[in-house]
Design a protein around this motif. Structure first.
Motif, PDB file in Angstrom:
ATOM      1  N   PHE A  74       3.800   6.651  -3.518  1.00 27.86           N
ATOM      2  CA  PHE A  74       3.752   5.203  -3.712  1.00 27.86           C
ATOM      3  C   PHE A  74       2.491   4.798  -4.464  1.00 27.86           C
ATOM      4  CE2 PHE A  74       6.426   5.613   0.099  1.00 27.86           C
ATOM      5  CZ  PHE A  74       7.460   4.738  -0.200  1.00 27.86           C
ATOM      6  N   PRO A  75       2.582   3.831  -5.393  1.00 29.59           N
ATOM      7  CA  PRO A  75       1.369   3.283  -6.011  1.00 29.59           C
ATOM      8  C   PRO A  75       0.498   2.647  -4.937  1.00 29.59           C
ATOM      9  CG  PRO A  75       3.345   2.603  -7.210  1.00 29.59           C
ATOM     10  CD  PRO A  75       3.808   3.230  -5.932  1.00 29.59           C
ATOM     11  N   ARG A  76      -0.808   2.576  -5.184  1.00 31.53           N
ATOM     12  CA  ARG A  76      -1.727   2.047  -4.184  1.00 31.53           C
ATOM     13  C   ARG A  76      -1.413   0.605  -3.804  1.00 31.53           C
ATOM     14  NH1 ARG A  76      -7.943   4.080  -4.925  1.00 31.53           N
ATOM     15  NH2 ARG A  76      -7.550   6.315  -4.710  1.00 31.53           N
ATOM     16  N   TYR A  97       6.893  11.465   3.547  1.00 28.59           N
ATOM     17  CA  TYR A  97       7.232  12.844   3.231  1.00 28.59           C
ATOM     18  C   TYR A  97       7.957  13.494   4.417  1.00 28.59           C
ATOM     19  CZ  TYR A  97       6.417  17.809   2.132  1.00 28.59           C
ATOM     20  OH  TYR A  97       6.572  19.151   1.877  1.00 28.59           O
ATOM     21  N   TYR A  98       8.865  14.414   4.116  1.00 33.20           N
ATOM     22  CA  TYR A  98       9.517  15.184   5.183  1.00 33.20           C
ATOM     23  C   TYR A  98       9.856  16.571   4.672  1.00 33.20           C
ATOM     24  CZ  TYR A  98      14.230  14.741   3.138  1.00 33.20           C
ATOM     25  OH  TYR A  98      15.339  14.834   2.322  1.00 33.20           O
ATOM     26  N   GLU A  99      10.104  17.508   5.574  1.00 36.23           N
ATOM     27  CA  GLU A  99      10.412  18.884   5.219  1.00 36.23           C
ATOM     28  C   GLU A  99      11.584  19.408   6.049  1.00 36.23           C
ATOM     29  OE1 GLU A  99       6.126  20.845   3.888  1.00 36.23           O
ATOM     30  OE2 GLU A  99       6.817  21.083   5.953  1.00 36.23           O
ATOM     31  N   VAL A 100      12.281  20.393   5.483  1.00 30.10           N
ATOM     32  CA  VAL A 100      13.274  21.149   6.236  1.00 30.10           C
ATOM     33  C   VAL A 100      13.019  22.633   6.012  1.00 30.10           C
ATOM     34  CG1 VAL A 100      15.027  19.341   6.062  1.00 30.10           C
ATOM     35  CG2 VAL A 100      14.965  21.147   4.353  1.00 30.10           C
ATOM     36  N   GLU A 101      13.244  23.422   7.036  1.00 28.10           N
ATOM     37  CA  GLU A 101      13.120  24.869   6.943  1.00 28.10           C
ATOM     38  C   GLU A 101      14.505  25.491   7.003  1.00 28.10           C
ATOM     39  OE1 GLU A 101      11.307  28.693   9.422  1.00 28.10           O
ATOM     40  OE2 GLU A 101      10.744  26.643   9.978  1.00 28.10           O
ATOM     41  N   ILE A 102      14.781  26.398   6.084  1.00 26.62           N
ATOM     42  CA  ILE A 102      16.081  27.063   6.058  1.00 26.62           C
ATOM     43  C   ILE A 102      16.057  28.183   7.087  1.00 26.62           C
ATOM     44  CG2 ILE A 102      17.753  28.326   4.659  1.00 26.62           C
ATOM     45  CD1 ILE A 102      16.580  26.966   2.194  1.00 26.62           C
ATOM     46  N   GLU A 161      13.256  -1.014   1.992  1.00 28.94           N
ATOM     47  CA  GLU A 161      13.414  -0.078   3.079  1.00 28.94           C
ATOM     48  C   GLU A 161      14.878   0.253   3.322  1.00 28.94           C
ATOM     49  OE1 GLU A 161       9.455  -1.190   5.704  1.00 28.94           O
ATOM     50  OE2 GLU A 161      11.448  -1.511   6.510  1.00 28.94           O
ATOM     51  N   ARG A 162      15.741  -0.717   3.098  1.00 31.98           N
ATOM     52  CA  ARG A 162      17.162  -0.467   3.325  1.00 31.98           C
ATOM     53  C   ARG A 162      17.749   0.457   2.266  1.00 31.98           C
ATOM     54  NH1 ARG A 162      17.017  -5.934   4.947  1.00 31.98           N
ATOM     55  NH2 ARG A 162      17.612  -6.686   2.891  1.00 31.98           N
ATOM     56  N   PRO A 221      14.020   4.910   6.732  1.00 32.12           N
ATOM     57  CA  PRO A 221      13.676   5.304   5.365  1.00 32.12           C
ATOM     58  C   PRO A 221      12.243   5.794   5.273  1.00 32.12           C
ATOM     59  CG  PRO A 221      13.432   2.948   5.586  1.00 32.12           C
ATOM     60  CD  PRO A 221      13.965   3.441   6.912  1.00 32.12           C
ATOM     61  N   LEU A 222      11.908   6.405   4.152  1.00 30.87           N
ATOM     62  CA  LEU A 222      10.504   6.726   3.892  1.00 30.87           C
ATOM     63  C   LEU A 222       9.742   5.428   3.657  1.00 30.87           C
ATOM     64  CD1 LEU A 222      10.630   9.855   1.545  1.00 30.87           C
ATOM     65  CD2 LEU A 222      10.460   9.763   4.024  1.00 30.87           C
ATOM     66  N   THR A 223       8.477   5.402   4.062  1.00 32.57           N
ATOM     67  CA  THR A 223       7.631   4.226   3.876  1.00 32.57           C
ATOM     68  C   THR A 223       6.262   4.671   3.396  1.00 32.57           C
ATOM     69  OG1 THR A 223       6.710   4.252   6.125  1.00 32.57           O
ATOM     70  CG2 THR A 223       8.821   3.125   5.815  1.00 32.57           C
TER      71      THR A 223
END
Length: 288
Positions: A261-263, A190-195, A272-273, A183-185
């Motif tokens: 995410f808040p600080r 952050y993640y990206e995909v390119e078409i 996370e699950r 999962p994101l943490t």
């Protein structure tokens, strides 16, 4: 003695958390005040067990890693290959796994291992000769496939860093799903995909979904998910009816998704699950 190339790491095992478990592990300059936690004063840095925060020369911590409890090993070291006059990279571990790192200034005398305790009954065991080796990530050793990065695949083929829809694409409901294993943490948010190829209609969506999300549903269509869809620029938030959100996306575009995410946010095991990354494709599409 300060840490050095020949002795660049130490560990602290929490024997008893006492009343509050306010234990800090880190590095301080030679003449650091003994009535302050490491990390609170300038030129010191520390990882704190009670809240998982990093204190870097200030009494205000920043979210950094998981909390630590009785039996956990907290480690601190410097990357020996990066020792330079005036600055070095300090890293922290929990039970032998790296939590994160930070660059800090260092005086001519060096940085000295330090442990701070702040409530009745706290007890730790210190190993100043501990050794730590970077564990190899199996997914980094993959040559032709990154399938280990994905927890679930449905009608999607992995080829290197490309994802390709291989389903029949006969209807809008014929969806292929690729859901990331992790999962994101707060440290990877952050993640990206390119078409690479938009296929016939660019029915591509990326977003976030719960871990047990239906394998044949676009992210955003069902409860516990949200997604940005390339073909119409709409956002879908747990419903098959989207709302106008942004521009449409085409071949060559890069779509991204992240969490602010808040600080003071602490991502526990249950959280996370629930936050598995999802991107899905219908029609013949490759992503990178």
């Amino acid at each position: 003695r300060p840490l050095s190339k020949g002795n660049c790491y130490f560990e602290v095992t929490i024997v008893d958390t006492g009343v509050r478990g306010t234990i800090g592990v880190g590095l301080v300059p030679k003449f650091y005040r003994l009535d302050h936690q490491p990390g609170w004063l300038p030129y010191s840095v520390a990882y704190h067990a009670d809240n998982g925060k990093l204190y870097n020369g200030t009494g205000i911590g920043k979210q950094f890693g998981p909390k630590c409890a009785r039996g956990d090993r907290m480690g601190c070291g410097i990357h020996s290959e990066n020792i330079e006059a005036g600055i070095t990279t300090v890293f922290f571990t929990k039970n032998g796994k790296e939590v994160g790192s930070v660059e800090v200034p260092v005086s001519a005398e060096g940085l000295f291992p330090a442990v701070g305790m702040h409530s009745m009954g706290e007890e730790v065991k210190v190993d100043l000769q501990a050794e730590w080796f970077l564990e190899e990530d199996d997914s980094m050793m993959m040559v032709d496939s990154h399938e280990d990065d994905w927890g679930r695949l449905y009608d999607v083929r992995v080829s290197g860093t490309l994802l390709e829809y291989v389903g029949k694409g006969k209807s809008i409901m014929d969806v292929g799903l690729a859901q990331a294993r992790q999962p994101l943490t707060t440290r990877c948010h952050y993640y990206e995909v390119e078409i690479v190829d938009a296929g016939e209609k660019c029915y591509i969506a990326l977003g976030l979904a719960r871990r047990d999300y239906p394998k044949n549903r676009h992210p955003g269509w069902s409860r516990g998910s949200v997604a940005y869809h390339a073909d119409d620029g709409k956002i879908f938030h747990g419903s098959g009816v989207g709302d106008a959100f942004g521009p449409r996306c085409f071949k060559g575009d890069i779509m991204g998704c992240g969490i602010m995410f808040p600080r003071d946010y602490i991502l526990d095991g249950e959280g996370e699950r629930k936050a598995a990354i999802t991107l899905s494709l219908i029609k013949e599409v490759c992503l990178s």
